[in-house]
Design a protein around this motif. Structure first.
Motif, PDB file in Angstrom:
ATOM      1  N   THR A 228      51.982 -34.561  57.396  1.00  0.00           N
ATOM      2  CA  THR A 228      51.841 -35.939  57.877  1.00  0.00           C
ATOM      3  C   THR A 228      51.539 -35.960  59.368  1.00  0.00           C
ATOM      4  N   LYS A 229      52.157 -35.062  60.124  1.00  0.00           N
ATOM      5  CA  LYS A 229      51.905 -35.022  61.559  1.00  0.00           C
ATOM      6  C   LYS A 229      50.522 -34.449  61.877  1.00  0.00           C
ATOM      7  N   SER A 230      50.021 -33.569  61.023  1.00  0.00           N
ATOM      8  CA  SER A 230      48.653 -33.073  61.193  1.00  0.00           C
ATOM      9  C   SER A 230      47.663 -34.218  61.041  1.00  0.00           C
ATOM     10  N   PHE A 231      47.920 -35.089  60.074  1.00  0.00           N
ATOM     11  CA  PHE A 231      47.070 -36.275  59.888  1.00  0.00           C
ATOM     12  C   PHE A 231      47.072 -37.126  61.155  1.00  0.00           C
ATOM     13  N   ILE A 232      48.261 -37.379  61.694  1.00  0.00           N
ATOM     14  CA  ILE A 232      48.373 -38.233  62.882  1.00  0.00           C
ATOM     15  C   ILE A 232      47.686 -37.599  64.079  1.00  0.00           C
ATOM     16  N   ASN A 233      47.820 -36.288  64.250  1.00  0.00           N
ATOM     17  CA  ASN A 233      47.128 -35.601  65.355  1.00  0.00           C
ATOM     18  C   ASN A 233      45.629 -35.839  65.285  1.00  0.00           C
ATOM     19  N   THR A 234      45.060 -35.667  64.095  1.00  0.00           N
ATOM     20  CA  THR A 234      43.616 -35.844  63.908  1.00  0.00           C
ATOM     21  C   THR A 234      43.215 -37.307  64.042  1.00  0.00           C
ATOM     22  N   PHE A 235      43.985 -38.190  63.434  1.00  0.00           N
ATOM     23  CA  PHE A 235      43.692 -39.623  63.463  1.00  0.00           C
ATOM     24  C   PHE A 235      43.654 -40.145  64.897  1.00  0.00           C
ATOM     25  N   SER A 236      44.671 -39.820  65.683  1.00  0.00           N
ATOM     26  CA  SER A 236      44.754 -40.382  67.033  1.00  0.00           C
ATOM     27  C   SER A 236      43.711 -39.773  67.966  1.00  0.00           C
ATOM     28  N   SER A 237      43.421 -38.474  67.805  1.00  0.00           N
ATOM     29  CA  SER A 237      42.393 -37.849  68.648  1.00  0.00           C
ATOM     30  C   SER A 237      41.012 -38.430  68.361  1.00  0.00           C
ATOM     31  N   SER A 238      40.734 -38.698  67.098  1.00  0.00           N
ATOM     32  CA  SER A 238      39.442 -39.305  66.738  1.00  0.00           C
ATOM     33  C   SER A 238      39.379 -40.759  67.194  1.00  0.00           C
ATOM     34  N   LEU A 239      40.502 -41.474  67.075  1.00  0.00           N
ATOM     35  CA  LEU A 239      40.535 -42.872  67.508  1.00  0.00           C
ATOM     36  C   LEU A 239      40.279 -42.976  69.006  1.00  0.00           C
ATOM     37  N   ARG A 240      40.713 -41.998  69.781  1.00  0.00           N
ATOM     38  CA  ARG A 240      40.468 -42.003  71.231  1.00  0.00           C
ATOM     39  C   ARG A 240      38.970 -42.067  71.522  1.00  0.00           C
ATOM     40  N   VAL A 241      38.191 -41.298  70.762  1.00  0.00           N
ATOM     41  CA  VAL A 241      36.735 -41.277  70.959  1.00  0.00           C
ATOM     42  C   VAL A 241      36.124 -42.608  70.538  1.00  0.00           C
ATOM     43  N   LEU A 242      36.565 -43.132  69.394  1.00  0.00           N
ATOM     44  CA  LEU A 242      36.007 -44.388  68.883  1.00  0.00           C
ATOM     45  C   LEU A 242      36.388 -45.586  69.752  1.00  0.00           C
ATOM     46  N   ALA A 243      37.585 -45.533  70.339  1.00  0.00           N
ATOM     47  CA  ALA A 243      38.098 -46.689  71.070  1.00  0.00           C
ATOM     48  C   ALA A 243      37.585 -46.774  72.499  1.00  0.00           C
ATOM     49  N   ALA A 244      37.134 -45.670  73.067  1.00  0.00           N
ATOM     50  CA  ALA A 244      36.746 -45.645  74.482  1.00  0.00           C
ATOM     51  C   ALA A 244      35.703 -46.700  74.855  1.00  0.00           C
ATOM     52  N   PRO A 245      34.629 -46.903  74.066  1.00  0.00           N
ATOM     53  CA  PRO A 245      33.643 -47.918  74.439  1.00  0.00           C
ATOM     54  C   PRO A 245      34.195 -49.343  74.430  1.00  0.00           C
ATOM     55  N   CYS A 246      35.360 -49.531  73.782  1.00  0.00           N
ATOM     56  CA  CYS A 246      35.956 -50.868  73.686  1.00  0.00           C
ATOM     57  C   CYS A 246      36.968 -51.129  74.796  1.00  0.00           C
ATOM     58  N   GLY A 247      37.081 -50.205  75.754  1.00  0.00           N
ATOM     59  CA  GLY A 247      38.039 -50.386  76.841  1.00  0.00           C
ATOM     60  C   GLY A 247      39.470 -50.060  76.443  1.00  0.00           C
ATOM     61  N   ILE A 248      39.635 -49.330  75.349  1.00  0.00           N
ATOM     62  CA  ILE A 248      40.973 -48.981  74.866  1.00  0.00           C
ATOM     63  C   ILE A 248      41.190 -47.483  75.046  1.00  0.00           C
ATOM     64  N   GLU A 249      42.290 -47.128  75.661  1.00  0.00           N
ATOM     65  CA  GLU A 249      42.628 -45.721  75.864  1.00  0.00           C
ATOM     66  C   GLU A 249      43.680 -45.299  74.839  1.00  0.00           C
ATOM     67  N   VAL A 250      43.447 -44.168  74.189  1.00  0.00           N
ATOM     68  CA  VAL A 250      44.376 -43.654  73.177  1.00  0.00           C
ATOM     69  C   VAL A 250      44.880 -42.287  73.625  1.00  0.00           C
ATOM     70  N   VAL A 251      46.176 -42.111  73.584  1.00  0.00           N
ATOM     71  CA  VAL A 251      46.803 -40.843  73.955  1.00  0.00           C
ATOM     72  C   VAL A 251      47.542 -40.289  72.733  1.00  0.00           C
ATOM     73  N   THR A 252      47.297 -39.035  72.428  1.00  0.00           N
ATOM     74  CA  THR A 252      48.018 -38.339  71.363  1.00  0.00           C
ATOM     75  C   THR A 252      49.168 -37.561  71.975  1.00  0.00           C
ATOM     76  N   VAL A 253      50.343 -37.677  71.389  1.00  0.00           N
ATOM     77  CA  VAL A 253      51.511 -36.925  71.856  1.00  0.00           C
ATOM     78  C   VAL A 253      51.872 -35.895  70.795  1.00  0.00           C
ATOM     79  N   GLN A 254      51.982 -34.654  71.221  1.00  0.00           N
ATOM     80  CA  GLN A 254      52.350 -33.568  70.307  1.00  0.00           C
ATOM     81  C   GLN A 254      53.592 -32.877  70.863  1.00  0.00           C
ATOM     82  N   PRO A 255      54.763 -33.452  70.603  1.00  0.00           N
ATOM     83  CA  PRO A 255      55.988 -32.844  71.122  1.00  0.00           C
ATOM     84  C   PRO A 255      56.265 -31.497  70.456  1.00  0.00           C
ATOM     85  N   GLY A 256      56.850 -30.605  71.255  1.00  0.00           N
ATOM     86  CA  GLY A 256      57.365 -29.372  70.682  1.00  0.00           C
ATOM     87  C   GLY A 256      58.782 -29.618  70.204  1.00  0.00           C
ATOM     88  N   PHE A 257      59.679 -28.679  70.479  1.00  0.00           N
ATOM     89  CA  PHE A 257      61.076 -28.857  70.097  1.00  0.00           C
ATOM     90  C   PHE A 257      61.757 -29.731  71.135  1.00  0.00           C
TER      91      PHE A 257
END
Length: 339
Positions: A228-257
């Motif tokens: 499930t977290k692999s999905f979110i990593n990919t989803f949010s990183s791709s959304l960052r690219v799609l959202a940039a032209p709309c003035g929206i910044e997306v940050v993906t957080v990948q916490p360790g332990f």
């Protein structure tokens, strides 16, 4: 059945897992391709990205700042704000004037108690019950209602996530996996995309989504949570690219332990990861805010040493990937429980 017969069958069964020659050659080619891609990535980053980053340090900060349209203050929606990383994100904004924090959680009583214990704050804090397991249509309506009542929302922090580590008696299987998909994937995506559509209309917004380094690489017994977290990593990183032209910044957080309720439960279930490796949730939240407010950071991975190791493991070929997942499971990194 006698013991020699059992041993014979075990040996024959193990033999079937020895890779075929063609598969081994394919994996060799994959490793070579990974080395080439990594080398080109290093050259590009050092020759182009690094000089640009250096220039950013020298140039005035005002060149990289973007103010909220209309001179409005921040309205920060934190989904999953009752404890752990989410509550520490709330604390990061609590003393900012002209800021409204919408603290949302399924555990509304725990959330209110935590906010009361926080004491007086310069920011205005509004507590709201938000259940990611409800129907996605209802969840979207609830988020739009919060935006209308307290907004317009300028910042979204989607921090929610569950694992069956949280309950000692909760065993892994279809039901546990469905629960994780419902919250970690479906609920997260519904809340993010609802806010994304609202922010697109305004041509402004900041979205911060919490995945995990477990989504990059993890022991085999983290099968559902890591997926499930692999999905979110990919989803949010791709959304960052799609959202940039709309003035929206997306940050993906990948916490360790990180030292949270979930990881404390994992340690209670015989995880062999040393206690010193579990970092502060407060420091994690500070890194998240820095990335969201400063810009220029697509992925927040912390502690850095753990993320560097996990990204390195992403490049191994499928045979070594399988061996590594088995070995890390046998070493007990995620405890004995399947999650």
């Amino acid at each position: 059945m006698n013991t020699p017969e059992v041993n014979k069958r075990s040996i024959l069964g193990l033999g079937r897992h020895v890779p075929t020659l063609s598969y081994a050659i394919q994996n060799v080619l994959m490793s070579i391709a990974s080395m080439i891609a990594a080398t080109l990535s290093l050259i590009f980053t050092m020759s182009i990205v690094l000089p640009l980053s250096t220039a950013r340090v020298i140039l005035p900060h005002s060149l990289f700042r973007r103010d909220i349209p209309g001179g409005r203050g921040k309205v920060v929606l934190i989904v999953g704000a009752s404890r752990g990383i989410g509550f520490n994100v709330l604390k990061q904004y609590a003393d900012e004037p002209d800021t409204v924090i919408i603290a949302a959680s399924r555990s509304i009583d725990s959330l209110r108690k935590a906010v009361i214990e926080l004491g007086d704050t310069r920011a205005m804090i509004q507590c709201s019950e938000l259940d990611l397991t409800t129907s996605k249509k209802q969840l979207a309506e609830n988020i739009r209602s919060l935006d209308k009542q307290y907004g317009p929302v300028t910042h979204l922090y989607e921090v929610s996530g569950i694992s069956n580590h949280l309950k000692d008696g909760a065993q892994w299987g279809l039901h546990a996996t469905e629960d994780m998909i419902n919250v970690n994937v479906s609920g997260t995506v519904a809340s993010v995309l609802t806010m994304y559509e609202l922010m697109k209309e305004r041509q402004y917004g900041k979205i911060c989504i919490v995945g995990s380094v477990a989504g990059l690489y993890g022991p085999a017994n983290m099968i559902s949570y890591a997926s499930t977290k692999s999905f979110i990593n990919t989803f949010s990183s791709s959304l960052r690219v799609l959202a940039a032209p709309c003035g929206i910044e997306v940050v993906t957080v990948q916490p360790g332990f990180i030292d949270t309720r979930m990881t404390r439960q994992m340690r209670g279930q015989n995880s062999t990861v040393p206690g010193a490796e579990f970092a502060s949730a407060e420091r994690m939240a500070a890194h998240m805010k820095e990335a969201v407010e400063g810009g220029g950071i697509g992925v927040v991975s912390w502690p850095i040493r753990q993320s560097v190791m996990m990204y390195a493991l992403k490049s191994i070929n499928p045979i070594c990937d399988e061996v590594g997942r088995w070995a890390s499971m046998k070493m007990g990194m995620a405890g004995k429980k399947i999650t």
